[in-house]
Every structure is written in C-alpha cells, then in structure tokens.
Motif scaffolding. Sequence first.
Motif, short mmCIF file in Angstrom:
data_model
loop_
_atom_site.label_atom_id
_atom_site.label_comp_id
_atom_site.label_asym_id
_atom_site.label_seq_id
_atom_site.Cartn_x
_atom_site.Cartn_y
_atom_site.Cartn_z
N SER A 38 0.83 -1.21 0.00
CA SER A 38 0.00 0.00 0.00
C SER A 38 0.86 1.26 0.00
CB SER A 38 -0.90 0.02 1.24
OG SER A 38 -1.77 -1.08 1.24
N PHE A 39 0.56 2.15 -0.93
CA PHE A 39 1.20 3.46 -1.03
C PHE A 39 0.10 4.51 -1.05
CE2 PHE A 39 4.06 0.40 -2.96
CZ PHE A 39 5.28 0.72 -2.38
N ASP A 40 0.44 5.77 -0.87
CA ASP A 40 -0.56 6.84 -0.91
C ASP A 40 -1.31 6.89 -2.24
OD1 ASP A 40 -0.01 7.68 1.66
OD2 ASP A 40 1.36 9.26 1.03
N ASP A 41 -0.64 6.49 -3.32
CA ASP A 41 -1.25 6.60 -4.64
C ASP A 41 -1.65 5.27 -5.26
OD1 ASP A 41 1.36 5.80 -4.92
OD2 ASP A 41 1.85 7.22 -6.52
N GLY A 42 -1.79 4.22 -4.44
CA GLY A 42 -2.27 2.96 -4.97
C GLY A 42 -1.81 1.75 -4.18
N MET A 43 -2.39 0.62 -4.53
CA MET A 43 -2.07 -0.65 -3.87
C MET A 43 -1.73 -1.68 -4.94
SD MET A 43 -4.49 -3.09 -1.50
CE MET A 43 -4.47 -2.03 -0.09
N LEU A 44 -0.69 -2.50 -4.66
CA LEU A 44 -0.29 -3.61 -5.51
C LEU A 44 -0.63 -4.89 -4.76
CD1 LEU A 44 1.26 -4.41 -8.13
CD2 LEU A 44 3.31 -4.47 -6.73
N ILE A 45 -1.25 -5.85 -5.46
CA ILE A 45 -1.71 -7.08 -4.84
C ILE A 45 -1.02 -8.28 -5.48
CG2 ILE A 45 -3.74 -8.49 -4.33
CD1 ILE A 45 -5.33 -5.80 -4.91
N GLY A 46 -0.44 -9.16 -4.65
CA GLY A 46 0.25 -10.34 -5.14
C GLY A 46 -0.23 -11.60 -4.45
N LEU A 47 -0.03 -12.73 -5.11
CA LEU A 47 -0.47 -14.02 -4.59
C LEU A 47 0.56 -15.07 -4.96
CD1 LEU A 47 -2.83 -15.56 -3.23
CD2 LEU A 47 -3.77 -15.88 -5.53
N GLY A 48 0.95 -15.91 -4.00
CA GLY A 48 1.91 -16.96 -4.28
C GLY A 48 2.18 -17.85 -3.10
N ARG A 49 3.27 -18.63 -3.20
CA ARG A 49 3.64 -19.58 -2.15
C ARG A 49 5.07 -19.33 -1.72
NH1 ARG A 49 1.15 -24.64 -1.60
NH2 ARG A 49 3.20 -25.44 -1.14
N GLY A 50 5.34 -19.65 -0.47
CA GLY A 50 6.69 -19.57 0.05
C GLY A 50 6.83 -18.55 1.14
N LEU A 51 7.33 -18.98 2.30
CA LEU A 51 7.49 -18.06 3.41
C LEU A 51 8.84 -17.37 3.37
CD1 LEU A 51 6.25 -16.82 5.88
CD2 LEU A 51 7.09 -18.74 7.22
N SER A 52 9.93 -18.13 3.21
CA SER A 52 11.25 -17.49 3.18
C SER A 52 11.65 -17.08 1.77
CB SER A 52 12.30 -18.41 3.79
OG SER A 52 12.38 -19.62 3.07
N MET A 53 11.23 -17.84 0.76
CA MET A 53 11.50 -17.47 -0.63
C MET A 53 10.40 -18.09 -1.49
SD MET A 53 14.97 -17.68 -2.78
CE MET A 53 15.11 -16.81 -4.30
N GLY A 54 9.89 -17.31 -2.42
CA GLY A 54 8.84 -17.84 -3.27
C GLY A 54 8.57 -16.98 -4.47
N ALA A 55 7.89 -17.58 -5.44
CA ALA A 55 7.47 -16.87 -6.65
C ALA A 55 6.02 -16.45 -6.48
CB ALA A 55 7.62 -17.78 -7.86
N TYR A 56 5.74 -15.22 -6.86
CA TYR A 56 4.41 -14.64 -6.69
C TYR A 56 3.93 -14.04 -8.00
CZ TYR A 56 4.68 -15.15 -1.65
OH TYR A 56 4.76 -15.68 -0.39
N ALA A 57 2.62 -14.02 -8.19
CA ALA A 57 2.01 -13.37 -9.33
C ALA A 57 1.43 -12.03 -8.88
CB ALA A 57 0.88 -14.22 -9.90
N VAL A 58 1.61 -11.00 -9.69
CA VAL A 58 0.94 -9.73 -9.46
C VAL A 58 -0.48 -9.93 -10.00
CG1 VAL A 58 0.84 -7.29 -10.02
CG2 VAL A 58 3.06 -8.38 -9.66
N VAL A 59 -1.47 -9.88 -9.13
CA VAL A 59 -2.83 -10.17 -9.55
C VAL A 59 -3.69 -8.92 -9.73
CG1 VAL A 59 -2.83 -12.50 -8.62
CG2 VAL A 59 -3.59 -10.62 -7.17
N GLY A 60 -3.15 -7.77 -9.42
CA GLY A 60 -3.90 -6.54 -9.65
C GLY A 60 -3.38 -5.38 -8.84
N GLY A 61 -4.10 -4.29 -8.96
CA GLY A 61 -3.72 -3.11 -8.21
C GLY A 61 -4.74 -2.01 -8.36
N THR A 62 -4.54 -0.95 -7.59
CA THR A 62 -5.40 0.22 -7.63
C THR A 62 -4.54 1.44 -7.87
OG1 THR A 62 -5.26 0.65 -5.26
CG2 THR A 62 -7.00 -0.84 -5.99
N GLY A 63 -5.16 2.57 -8.18
CA GLY A 63 -4.41 3.82 -8.37
C GLY A 63 -3.38 3.68 -9.46
N ARG A 64 -2.12 4.07 -9.17
CA ARG A 64 -1.08 4.01 -10.20
C ARG A 64 -0.76 2.58 -10.63
NH1 ARG A 64 4.93 3.87 -8.18
NH2 ARG A 64 4.64 3.40 -5.98
#
Length: 95
Positions: A38-64
């Motif tokens: 979360s930033f003042d000008d938008g939010m980036l949303i990710g989804l994936g697996r792995g606690l210490s290291m993992g690959a994630y997909a950017v699934v969407g966002g708001t604002g910028r």
Amino acid sequence: MPDRGAPASTEGVVSDGARTGSFRSVPLGGGAHLHLFSFDDGMLIGLGRGLSMGAYAVVGGTGRFAGISGAYVAEQTPATTGNEGTALFTITPQR
C-alpha cells in the motif's frame, strides 16, 4: 483458512525508492500468501507460495498500479526474538 500454527499476518514498511508505504502478508492456507503493498497513490496485490522465498504473481492493483500484472520473487527473513524480519521483493511489472 490459514494453516494451523501459521502466523496471522506479517506487516512492515516498504519503499519503492521514491515512495514509502506499508506491506502486509496474509496466509491463505496450503502455503499460499496474499501480499498487499500500500502506497498513498495505490495498492499492488500479489499471490503466491513460500514463506522465506517464493514466486508470486501480481494479480492486480489500484491507483497508479491499476491494470498491472506480472510476477515477483519474495525473499523474506521472518522476525525472531530481538530481531526484526526483512524482505526483498524483485518485481517485474507488465501493463
């Protein structure tokens, strides 16, 4: 439901170089995690697996971040008694 014994969530301060915002990770079960940047000008949303290291997909966002997709690698060191945790996110965004 989150995995039994999994932390409820993690959170912290995040910087993308010029801006500072917040980060929150929420366990979804089966090893999956939802990441919210979360930033003042938008939010980036990710989804994936792995606690210490993992690959994630950017699934969407708001604002910028509206209309963004892509992927990222999360390298996380969870907090321990007396030490704060750290995380490095290498994001490859696409529009």
